[in-house]
Scaffold this motif. Structure first.
Motif, PDB file in Angstrom:
ATOM      1  N   ASP A 111       0.955   2.144   7.115  1.00 56.36           N
ATOM      2  CA  ASP A 111       1.193   1.240   8.240  1.00 56.36           C
ATOM      3  C   ASP A 111       2.512   1.487   8.972  1.00 56.36           C
ATOM      4  O   ASP A 111       2.938   0.664   9.785  1.00 56.36           O
ATOM      5  CB  ASP A 111       1.106  -0.231   7.814  1.00 56.36           C
ATOM      6  CG  ASP A 111      -0.289  -0.600   7.322  1.00 56.36           C
ATOM      7  OD1 ASP A 111      -1.271  -0.141   7.936  1.00 56.36           O
ATOM      8  OD2 ASP A 111      -0.383  -1.340   6.334  1.00 56.36           O
ATOM      9  N   GLY A 162       3.160  -2.746   9.061  1.00 55.16           N
ATOM     10  CA  GLY A 162       2.793  -3.284   7.752  1.00 55.16           C
ATOM     11  C   GLY A 162       3.312  -4.687   7.528  1.00 55.16           C
ATOM     12  O   GLY A 162       3.838  -5.341   8.428  1.00 55.16           O
ATOM     13  N   GLN A 163       3.174  -5.136   6.283  1.00 54.18           N
ATOM     14  CA  GLN A 163       3.574  -6.492   5.895  1.00 54.18           C
ATOM     15  C   GLN A 163       4.894  -6.526   5.132  1.00 54.18           C
ATOM     16  O   GLN A 163       5.359  -7.597   4.750  1.00 54.18           O
ATOM     17  CB  GLN A 163       2.464  -7.116   5.026  1.00 54.18           C
ATOM     18  CG  GLN A 163       1.137  -7.242   5.740  1.00 54.18           C
ATOM     19  CD  GLN A 163       1.239  -8.122   6.981  1.00 54.18           C
ATOM     20  OE1 GLN A 163       1.777  -9.223   6.926  1.00 54.18           O
ATOM     21  NE2 GLN A 163       0.752  -7.630   8.110  1.00 54.18           N
ATOM     22  N   GLU A 164       5.481  -5.349   4.866  1.00 51.63           N
ATOM     23  CA  GLU A 164       6.714  -5.316   4.094  1.00 51.63           C
ATOM     24  C   GLU A 164       7.864  -4.741   4.916  1.00 51.63           C
ATOM     25  O   GLU A 164       7.652  -3.912   5.794  1.00 51.63           O
ATOM     26  CB  GLU A 164       6.522  -4.506   2.808  1.00 51.63           C
ATOM     27  CG  GLU A 164       6.142  -3.052   3.030  1.00 51.63           C
ATOM     28  CD  GLU A 164       5.806  -2.303   1.747  1.00 51.63           C
ATOM     29  OE1 GLU A 164       6.221  -2.737   0.661  1.00 51.63           O
ATOM     30  OE2 GLU A 164       5.133  -1.278   1.845  1.00 51.63           O
ATOM     31  N   THR A 165       9.061  -5.190   4.638  1.00 49.79           N
ATOM     32  CA  THR A 165      10.264  -4.646   5.265  1.00 49.79           C
ATOM     33  C   THR A 165      10.595  -3.321   4.591  1.00 49.79           C
ATOM     34  O   THR A 165      10.521  -3.204   3.362  1.00 49.79           O
ATOM     35  CB  THR A 165      11.439  -5.637   5.121  1.00 49.79           C
ATOM     36  OG1 THR A 165      11.093  -6.834   5.815  1.00 49.79           O
ATOM     37  CG2 THR A 165      12.721  -5.077   5.683  1.00 49.79           C
ATOM     38  N   ARG A 205      11.620  -4.609   9.828  1.00 47.30           N
ATOM     39  CA  ARG A 205      10.806  -5.715   9.333  1.00 47.30           C
ATOM     40  C   ARG A 205       9.403  -5.579   9.916  1.00 47.30           C
ATOM     41  O   ARG A 205       9.200  -4.845  10.878  1.00 47.30           O
ATOM     42  CB  ARG A 205      11.459  -7.029   9.742  1.00 47.30           C
ATOM     43  CG  ARG A 205      12.756  -7.304   8.983  1.00 47.30           C
ATOM     44  CD  ARG A 205      13.530  -8.490   9.548  1.00 47.30           C
ATOM     45  NE  ARG A 205      14.811  -8.637   8.869  1.00 47.30           N
ATOM     46  CZ  ARG A 205      15.883  -7.871   9.086  1.00 47.30           C
ATOM     47  NH1 ARG A 205      15.827  -6.894   9.963  1.00 47.30           N
ATOM     48  NH2 ARG A 205      16.999  -8.063   8.415  1.00 47.30           N
ATOM     49  N   PRO A 206       8.429  -6.272   9.364  1.00 46.78           N
ATOM     50  CA  PRO A 206       7.070  -6.192   9.911  1.00 46.78           C
ATOM     51  C   PRO A 206       7.069  -6.456  11.422  1.00 46.78           C
ATOM     52  O   PRO A 206       7.705  -7.404  11.896  1.00 46.78           O
ATOM     53  CB  PRO A 206       6.316  -7.283   9.150  1.00 46.78           C
ATOM     54  CG  PRO A 206       7.021  -7.342   7.832  1.00 46.78           C
ATOM     55  CD  PRO A 206       8.477  -7.143   8.178  1.00 46.78           C
TER      56      PRO A 206
END
Length: 139
Positions: A17, A50-53, A86-87
């Motif tokens: 991502d 994505g969903q993670e930093t 960050r996302p």
């Protein structure tokens, strides 16, 4: 310089991502073709879908000239920075490379670190360094 992924002459790769978009530009004013000195700038946009930093920790480039000579470039971060994404965030920068031939190819990876400490490589797409001083022949 800002750009979108739909313009021509962009190269795109996505890993976990994280999308890397590259746009190379030949720099005629900095090149001296009669002295076999050719210079390109490349603009890079790194997008965290994505969903993670994540943090960009290191870079690794392989620059191949028209004679097949490969130059490996490794180092911390990019342009003196180790950006945190960050996302939904993105980071853009520009850099450049000279070659002794009128065309070549670059490819590489960024090593990223997730918040949990996991490190992983993100692909930088292979992209062509083409100058107007090279005539492309398709067989």
């Amino acid at each position: 310089m800002s750009f979108t992924a739909t313009e021509p002459a962009h190269y795109i790769a996505t890993t976990r991502d994280i999308t890397v978009v590259v746009k190379p530009v030949f720099l005629e004013e900095q090149s001296a073709p009669d002295s076999r000195h050719f210079v390109w700038a490349y603009h890079v946009r790194i997008e965290n879908g994505g969903q993670e930093t994540v943090q960009l920790v290191t870079r690794h480039w392989q620059i191949t000239d028209a004679n097949g000579h490969v130059h490996d470039v490794r180092g911390e971060g990019v342009i003196g920075q180790q950006p945190v994404l960050r996302p939904g965030e993105s980071f853009e920068y520009a850099s450049g490379t000279p070659l002794g031939t009128p065309f070549g190819v670059m490819v590489g990876t960024y090593q990223m670190r997730a918040e949990n400490g996991e490190q992983f490589d993100v692909d930088i797409p292979a992209f062509s360094l083409d100058s107007p001083h090279h005539r492309v022949v398709v067989h």
